[in-house]
Design a protein around this motif. Structure first.
Motif, PDB file in Angstrom:
ATOM      1  N   GLU A 105       0.863  -1.193   0.000  1.00 12.03           N
ATOM      2  CA  GLU A 105       0.000   0.000   0.000  1.00 12.03           C
ATOM      3  C   GLU A 105       0.891   1.231   0.000  1.00 12.03           C
ATOM      4  N   GLY A 106       0.652   2.137  -0.922  1.00 11.41           N
ATOM      5  CA  GLY A 106       1.473   3.337  -1.007  1.00 11.41           C
ATOM      6  C   GLY A 106       1.128   4.140  -2.235  1.00 11.41           C
ATOM      7  N   LYS A 107       2.166   4.721  -2.867  1.00 13.97           N
ATOM      8  CA  LYS A 107       1.916   5.546  -4.045  1.00 13.97           C
ATOM      9  C   LYS A 107       3.061   5.436  -5.035  1.00 13.97           C
ATOM     10  N   PHE A 108       2.720   5.680  -6.298  1.00 12.53           N
ATOM     11  CA  PHE A 108       3.713   5.671  -7.359  1.00 12.53           C
ATOM     12  C   PHE A 108       4.441   7.001  -7.406  1.00 12.53           C
ATOM     13  N   MET A 109       5.703   6.938  -7.717  1.00 16.54           N
ATOM     14  CA  MET A 109       6.526   8.124  -7.875  1.00 16.54           C
ATOM     15  C   MET A 109       6.558   8.508  -9.358  1.00 16.54           C
ATOM     16  N   PRO A 110       6.940   9.738  -9.686  1.00 16.28           N
ATOM     17  CA  PRO A 110       6.989  10.154 -11.092  1.00 16.28           C
ATOM     18  C   PRO A 110       7.934   9.306 -11.955  1.00 16.28           C
ATOM     19  N   ASP A 111       8.964   8.693 -11.338  1.00 16.00           N
ATOM     20  CA  ASP A 111       9.904   7.867 -12.109  1.00 16.00           C
ATOM     21  C   ASP A 111       9.392   6.454 -12.366  1.00 16.00           C
ATOM     22  N   GLY A 112       8.178   6.119 -11.897  1.00 13.86           N
ATOM     23  CA  GLY A 112       7.593   4.804 -12.132  1.00 13.86           C
ATOM     24  C   GLY A 112       7.814   3.819 -11.004  1.00 13.86           C
ATOM     25  N   SER A 113       8.623   4.177 -10.013  1.00 15.05           N
ATOM     26  CA  SER A 113       8.816   3.297  -8.862  1.00 15.05           C
ATOM     27  C   SER A 113       7.642   3.462  -7.896  1.00 15.05           C
ATOM     28  N   PHE A 114       7.593   2.589  -6.904  1.00 19.80           N
ATOM     29  CA  PHE A 114       6.493   2.584  -5.946  1.00 19.80           C
ATOM     30  C   PHE A 114       7.074   2.733  -4.551  1.00 19.80           C
ATOM     31  N   THR A 115       6.556   3.647  -3.760  1.00 22.66           N
ATOM     32  CA  THR A 115       6.967   3.815  -2.370  1.00 22.66           C
ATOM     33  C   THR A 115       5.842   3.295  -1.494  1.00 22.66           C
ATOM     34  N   ALA A 116       6.137   2.233  -0.735  1.00 23.13           N
ATOM     35  CA  ALA A 116       5.119   1.580   0.080  1.00 23.13           C
ATOM     36  C   ALA A 116       5.119   2.123   1.496  1.00 23.13           C
ATOM     37  N   ASP A 117       3.922   2.315   2.037  1.00 25.98           N
ATOM     38  CA  ASP A 117       3.743   2.705   3.430  1.00 25.98           C
ATOM     39  C   ASP A 117       3.455   1.496   4.295  1.00 25.98           C
ATOM     40  N   ASN A 118       2.931   0.431   3.673  1.00 30.74           N
ATOM     41  CA  ASN A 118       2.536  -0.768   4.399  1.00 30.74           C
ATOM     42  C   ASN A 118       2.701  -1.978   3.484  1.00 30.74           C
ATOM     43  N   LEU A 119       3.137  -3.103   4.040  1.00 29.65           N
ATOM     44  CA  LEU A 119       3.257  -4.348   3.287  1.00 29.65           C
ATOM     45  C   LEU A 119       2.351  -5.400   3.907  1.00 29.65           C
TER      46      LEU A 119
END
Length: 144
Positions: A105-119
């Motif tokens: 659970e998280g959000k996508f970054m402009p470079d296409g990667s994903f930063t997760a807040d929860n796994l």
């Protein structure tokens, strides 16, 4: 004002209040809803960067890396149609490992990667929700 008109006015005010409350509730839910994506979904309908979403798939073999700070990990979520690099800072679940299912659970970054807040680690490799079963490879077929 006659009693009939007072009842009609109160009834209309009550309907307007219910409509307004429903509109506010729906607006709040729309902002808080986290949509589910797989890596192959991103080719056709990528969400805008910064929007709260869930990314699901298999953790690719050999992709889990711990960074020097000791609490940040990077890994790759894959399915039959693509891969997405993920970064997570925090304590990973005990069941989180390579070749197993994960929902981040998280959000996508402009470079296409994903930063997760929860796994969320999947506890049983044999279970696969029917709507995504055809998009996920079997754990033994996951390679680098």
């Amino acid at each position: 004002m006659k009693a009939k008109h007072q009842r009609l006015t109160l009834g209309l005010l009550a309907l307007a209040a219910i409509g307004g409350a429903s509109g506010l509730a729906l607006s709040a839910l729309r902002d808080e809803a986290a949509f589910f994506y797989t890596p192959s979904d991103l080719a056709t309908k990528a969400p805008e960067p910064g929007r709260a979403v869930r990314l699901g798939g298999m953790v690719q073999a050999g992709s889990i890396k711990k960074l020097a700070d000791g609490v940040t990990i990077t890994f790759i979520v894959a399915d039959n149609g693509g891969t997405v690099p993920v970064r997570f800072t925090g304590v990973a679940p005990d069941l989180f490992k390579e070749n197993s299912g994960v929902v981040a659970e998280g959000k996508f970054m402009p470079d296409g990667s994903f930063t997760a807040d929860n796994l969320l680690a999947k506890h049983d490799e044999r279970y696969m929700p029917p709507e995504i079963a055809d998009k996920m490879p079997a754990p033994e077929n996951m390679t680098r």
